[in-house]
Structure formats: C-alpha cells, structure tokens
Motif scaffolding. Sequence first.
Motif, mmCIF file in Angstrom:
data_model
loop_
_atom_site.group_PDB
_atom_site.id
_atom_site.type_symbol
_atom_site.label_atom_id
_atom_site.label_comp_id
_atom_site.label_asym_id
_atom_site.label_seq_id
_atom_site.Cartn_x
_atom_site.Cartn_y
_atom_site.Cartn_z
ATOM 1 N N PHE A 230 37.934 35.302 44.858
ATOM 2 C CA PHE A 230 36.601 34.350 44.456
ATOM 3 C C PHE A 230 35.747 34.101 45.475
ATOM 4 O O PHE A 230 34.770 33.224 45.452
ATOM 5 N N PRO A 279 33.461 26.473 37.277
ATOM 6 C CA PRO A 279 34.342 27.594 36.605
ATOM 7 C C PRO A 279 35.328 28.065 37.888
ATOM 8 O O PRO A 279 36.605 28.477 37.975
ATOM 9 N N LYS A 280 34.440 28.285 38.858
ATOM 10 C CA LYS A 280 35.236 29.096 40.273
ATOM 11 C C LYS A 280 36.010 27.946 40.755
ATOM 12 O O LYS A 280 37.255 28.297 41.295
ATOM 13 N N SER A 282 37.973 25.724 39.107
ATOM 14 C CA SER A 282 38.850 25.969 38.142
ATOM 15 C C SER A 282 39.805 26.936 38.309
ATOM 16 O O SER A 282 41.091 26.869 38.319
ATOM 17 N N TYR A 283 39.283 28.130 38.546
ATOM 18 C CA TYR A 283 40.132 29.402 38.668
ATOM 19 C C TYR A 283 40.808 29.358 39.902
ATOM 20 O O TYR A 283 42.098 29.661 40.250
ATOM 21 N N ILE A 286 43.787 26.817 39.753
ATOM 22 C CA ILE A 286 44.856 27.525 38.818
ATOM 23 C C ILE A 286 45.727 28.464 39.756
ATOM 24 O O ILE A 286 46.972 28.501 39.766
ATOM 25 N N GLY A 287 44.718 29.009 40.274
ATOM 26 C CA GLY A 287 45.695 30.257 41.263
ATOM 27 C C GLY A 287 46.221 29.704 42.328
ATOM 28 O O GLY A 287 47.643 29.807 42.787
#
Length: 362
Positions: A230, A279-280, A282-283, A286-287
Amino acid sequence: MNSKTIAYGILRAVAVLIGIILLLWFLYKIQSVLVYIAFASVISLMGRPLVLFLKRKLKFNNTLAVVATLFIVIGLFLSIFTLFVPIISEQGQLIGQINIEQVSDDLNRLNQEVSNYFKVKKLNLVELIKQTDLMQFFDLKTIPNMINSFLSGFGAVLIGLFSVLFISFFLLKDSQLLENSLLIFAKKEDENRFMTAFNKIKDLLSRYFVGLLLQIFILFVLYTILLLVFGVHNAIAVALIAAIFNLIPYIGPLFGGIFVLILATTSNLGLDFQDVILPKLSYILIGYLMIQLIDNFLNQPLIFGNSVKSHPLEIFLAILIFGLLFGIGGLIVAVPFYTAIKVIAKEFLSEYKIVKTLTKDL
C-alpha cells in the motif's frame, strides 16, 4: 520471658528491619547495574542455543562460539538500527522544510472531509495543537538543549552497551557462572534442588526468548509486505516498530496498529480523504487485523505452546496481574517471571495441592 529477652527480640527485629531497608536502598542505587545484568541474562539465554549449535555442529571451541554469537547479536542490533536511519533522516528533512501554513491548510481540509463523511462536528485541529504547546517543539531555542541531552544520553548508552556485552560474554562462556553466583544464597541441603530449579528455568526461558524473536521476525515480514503493497513510506522501519510493539502483550498490537494508521495517514496528507485516504486506511486495517489473527491463532500456539508449559488462561491472568502491579514493564516480564515462580514453587512447595495442579506439566 524476662525483660532482657524482650529487649533482645526488639533489637533483633529493629536490626533486621534496618538491614532490609539498607539492602533495598543499595539495590535502588545500583539499579542500572541490575538492569545490565538482566539484559545480559536475556542475551545469554537467547544465545545459548546458538552457542551449543556452533560447538556441536560446527566444532567451534567454547570461546570462539561465544564470540561468534555476540558478533551475530551485535550485527542484528546494528541492522535494526540502520533501518531507522532513513525514517529519521526523512523526518529531519521534512521538519526543516515544513510549511506551517500548508500543514494548517491540509489539516483543516482533512478535518473538514472527515467531518462531512462521518457527519460529526468539526474540530479545530490547529487551535487544539496550539493549546497543547506542541508548536514549541519547533522552537530553535530548544535545539542546544536537545543536542546536550542527546550527547549525554549517547554516552550512557555506550557505557550500557559495553557493560551488557561484557557481562554477556562471561555468562555465555561459563554457563554455570550465574548459577554459582546465586547458589551462595541457598542452604547447603537445598543446593541440589536449587540447581534443578535454576536449570529448568534457564531451559524454559531460553526457549521462550528464542520463540519471541521468531514471533517478532514473522510479524515484521508480514507487516513489511502489507505496508509495501500500500505504498507506506519507510515501510521496513515502520513494520519493525509495529512488530516490536508486540513485545507488550495485548495492548502492544493496539499501539502498533494506531502507529501504522497514523503514518499511513501522514504519508497521504493532502490527498482526497474519501477517494484515497479512507480506502487505503481500511485496507491496511483489514490486513493488520488478519496478521494479528494469524499471530494469535497460529504463531503463538505453535511457537509458545511448549516453551513455558502454561495454560493460556494462566498466562492471561499472570499478564493481567503483573500489568496492574507494575504497569507496562509488568506486562513485558509477566511470562518469564511467572514461569520462574512456577518452577521454584514446584521444587520447594510441591506438597501443596495448588502447586501440584499448576505445575503438573513442568
């Protein structure tokens, strides 16, 4: 009981109390030395399997195996230190080039976008920062004091490193040195039981600290992959810091996650919140949670399952109690201390039912 006997008993109690106070005062005065010994003991426990490997498999003599192990330890710490150089250098350049007005505009715009997206009341971030006197950090008048503090601290660190390495060398070279030093506090009839308990503690803690290193390494690799995917700046250094946070049970991963999310946000400061930043984040979140699940349900059971031979509920309660008593430091040392207490209790208090129940797997 005559008056002389009573007076003797009182004087003896006072003498014992004074002796305990003087001992505590002495230990307080030499606390830095005790810290050096503690760090050296941890290094010797972690390096012990490597020394044995070099001696048995590669046929090194004892001194050469110890020196090689210490060089590997030094190389490991130097490698970790060099990972922080890019992030420190970059942050220094950013501070030197900082534009307060631009930062103010970016923070206000980010604040407005967050407020609009989540439909919450807007906070005045700039005023909040000013109220906390955070801007005083950039006052040029503080630079000389910071340099003096850094130089004095750097000298203390060098002394500490030399002391730890010097003590570690002899603890690794003579595996019986620490046992023999502590044996002077044991009664003659209890020496064999004391040695049995100490060797058991050394074996369990050696496996525990090696397992801890393996856990940190696995987390470091997984965090690095996540942050590189990311595009977070200085992903390797950030991943290492987040992995080290896991040395603090339970709350460490929380601090590490907050740290990662803050750096990911500052790396994208000035971009659109809804389309890019959210969005970044959030990802990444989650990761990060998936990595923690892997660590909790796969790494820790496999790595620590047989290292300290304690039920997970025992470990949780021990960490909770030590944390309440001694704070963050208590959380870090809870497992080693609880393991040592269990081994000592099994060796000297095995007649009690509760001790038999708690130590049946040791």
